[in-house]
Design a protein around this motif. Structure first.
Motif, short mmCIF file in Angstrom:
data_model
loop_
_atom_site.label_atom_id
_atom_site.label_comp_id
_atom_site.label_asym_id
_atom_site.label_seq_id
_atom_site.Cartn_x
_atom_site.Cartn_y
_atom_site.Cartn_z
N PHE A 150 0.59 -1.33 0.46
CA PHE A 150 0.02 -0.42 -0.24
C PHE A 150 1.01 1.25 -0.19
O PHE A 150 0.33 2.07 -0.37
N LEU A 151 2.07 0.94 0.72
CA LEU A 151 2.93 2.76 0.87
C LEU A 151 3.19 2.94 -0.61
O LEU A 151 3.83 4.01 -1.39
N ALA A 152 3.62 1.13 -1.54
CA ALA A 152 4.09 1.57 -2.68
C ALA A 152 3.40 1.58 -3.66
O ALA A 152 3.58 2.99 -4.59
N PRO A 196 8.51 2.08 4.92
CA PRO A 196 9.48 2.29 4.18
C PRO A 196 9.99 2.22 3.52
O PRO A 196 9.79 2.41 1.89
N PHE A 197 10.55 0.19 3.74
CA PHE A 197 10.42 0.32 2.44
C PHE A 197 9.56 -0.04 0.84
O PHE A 197 9.51 -0.27 -0.42
N LEU A 235 10.02 1.17 -2.47
CA LEU A 235 10.41 0.28 -3.39
C LEU A 235 8.89 0.82 -4.58
O LEU A 235 9.50 1.22 -5.90
N GLY A 236 8.33 1.69 -4.34
CA GLY A 236 7.37 2.37 -4.95
C GLY A 236 8.05 3.61 -5.69
O GLY A 236 8.01 3.35 -6.99
N GLY A 237 8.48 4.12 -5.10
CA GLY A 237 9.31 5.48 -6.09
C GLY A 237 9.98 4.92 -6.14
O GLY A 237 10.66 5.54 -8.27
#
Length: 421
Positions: free
Chosen positions: A229-231, A352-353, A357-359
């Protein structure tokens, strides 16, 4: 539901509303002081650091302390803390280091309050699985409505009245929450363990999670989910602008669609658990999340993206009711704080991972790539954890926990003399 739950529900709703106000106000306050993205990121990240640094130790402390007292003292301390930046804003001496410090201490208070509340709820409800699902559904729904819908717009509006106003409003919410929590029934204090160090007790809580396949499966769901979800969140605004042609107001509507789906999911969680069994329901909600993110990745219109986000939000909302309710029903009372904080810490450390990963994927392969990768990760996690959290394993754990449920009697109403702590 016992009468005390209404007070706990009201206290957490009021506090969540204040949290939503501060969630919107802190970044905007920081923006009045600097335009440096790194400085703004420091303020945002400071609130998550306590979970990374003290998550398991905080759970061990909560397992030593009176949980009701921990909650109301923490809320009272957070109310007093917010007076500092409010006065600094009124005197025009507010600074980024001060805001970051306040965010960190608020996050530390949140660690203790959330862990104590998670551990206190099974005592309040007699560790009854059905009551726990209903309670968590109401708590999660109110939290989403208060902090997701009402709080942020209120924070922005209050900031227009003065830089100190939203901070004072949040302080008032903490005071009201502390008063309500203090009136709750007294819970049995956890039985102290024989002369063990805090570090050893913290390690025992973490070992309990990693040594139990069901609890490990319940912990992996939010941890892997946070990476995915953060990605998505890292590139969602860029994806909406470049691939969907959505401006700032439209992007806000996309987020609102996700929150609305979350409310529906929290309301449907108990029904799904009864019809499918908790284990199967958890597998289904995980699959729904993965397929919804896959639909978002393939979306070419804002309407399709909004629908995908709403479906994803519904899956997440149901998961956030079913998983914690099951954990509260099967974990021994003296370990509840450590188990809850260990699971939360794993999820927070994974975030944070996901952002990195998304960036990286968006930079190297295009803005849709993180969405497809997140969908693949979620669907893989669904397959891996399906057997770990299956119905048979869930039913076995509930049967094993039944003798420790203290006859599943909710706490009696608080007596007049019990309110003094």
């Amino acid at each position: 539901m016992p009468a005390g739950f209404g007070r706990l529900w009201t206290a957490q709703t009021v506090s969540s509303l204040g949290d939503g106000v501060t969630y919107a106000a802190l970044p905007l306050l920081a923006l009045t002081l600097t335009r440096d993205p790194m400085a703004l990121a420091v303020v945002t990240a400071a609130g998550t650091l306590p979970w990374l640094l003290f998550g398991v130790l905080g759970g061990a402390l909560v397992d030593r302390w009176d949980r009701r007292r921990t909650m109301w003292v923490t809320d009272a301390a957070r109310a007093a803390l917010l007076a500092i930046p409010a006065v600094a804003a009124a005197l025009d001496v507010l600074s980024i280091p001060l805001l970051a410090s306040v965010a960190f201490l608020l996050g530390l208070g949140g660690l203790f309050f959330d862990t104590a509340a998670t551990a206190f709820l099974p005592d309040l409800l007699g560790r009854d699985p059905a009551l726990l699902e209903r309670a968590n559904s109401r708590l999660r729904g109110a939290q989403t409505a208060a902090s997701g819908f009402a709080g942020p717009p209120a924070g922005s509006a209050l900031l227009a009245l003065g830089r100190a106003v939203p901070l004072l409003a949040d302080a008032v919410s903490f005071v009201l929450s502390a008063l309500l929590v203090r009136s709750l029934p007294a819970a049995p204090r956890p039985v102290p363990e024989a002369r063990e160090s805090l570090l050893r007790q913290a390690r025992a809580g973490a070992s309990y999670v990693f040594g139990d396949r069901l609890l490990l499966g319940l912990a992996l769901r939010p941890a892997v989910g946070n990476i995915a979800f953060l990605a998505v969140e890292t590139v969602l605004a860029l994806f909406a602008r470049e691939r969907l042609g959505v401006g700032p107001s439209g992007f806000g509507l996309l987020l609102t669609a996700e929150a609305a789906g979350g409310l529906l999911g929290t309301g449907a969680a108990s029904f799904l658990g009864r019809r499918l069994g908790t284990g199967t329901a958890l597998t289904c909600t995980a699959a729904v999340e993965g397929l919804a993110v896959l639909g978002l990745a393939a979306a070419t219109t804002p309407y399709a993206a909004g629908l995908a986000l709403a479906v994803c939000g519904a899956g997440m909302g149901a998961t956030m009711v079913l998983g914690p309710s099951l954990r509260q029903a099967i974990v021994p009372a003296h370990l509840m704080g450590r188990v809850a904080s260990t699971s939360r810490m794993l999820a927070m450390c994974a975030a944070p991972f996901g952002a990195f990963l998304g960036g990286w994927l968006a930079t190297a392969y295009g803005v849709r790539t993180p969405l497809f990768a997140a969908a693949g990760l979620l669907l893989t996690m669904t397959a891996v954890t399906a057997t770990m959290t299956g119905n048979r394993r869930v039913e076995s754990a509930l049967r094993a926990a039944a003798p420790d449920a203290d006859l599943r009697e909710p706490l009696a109403p608080v007596q007049a003399s019990a309110s003094a702590t």
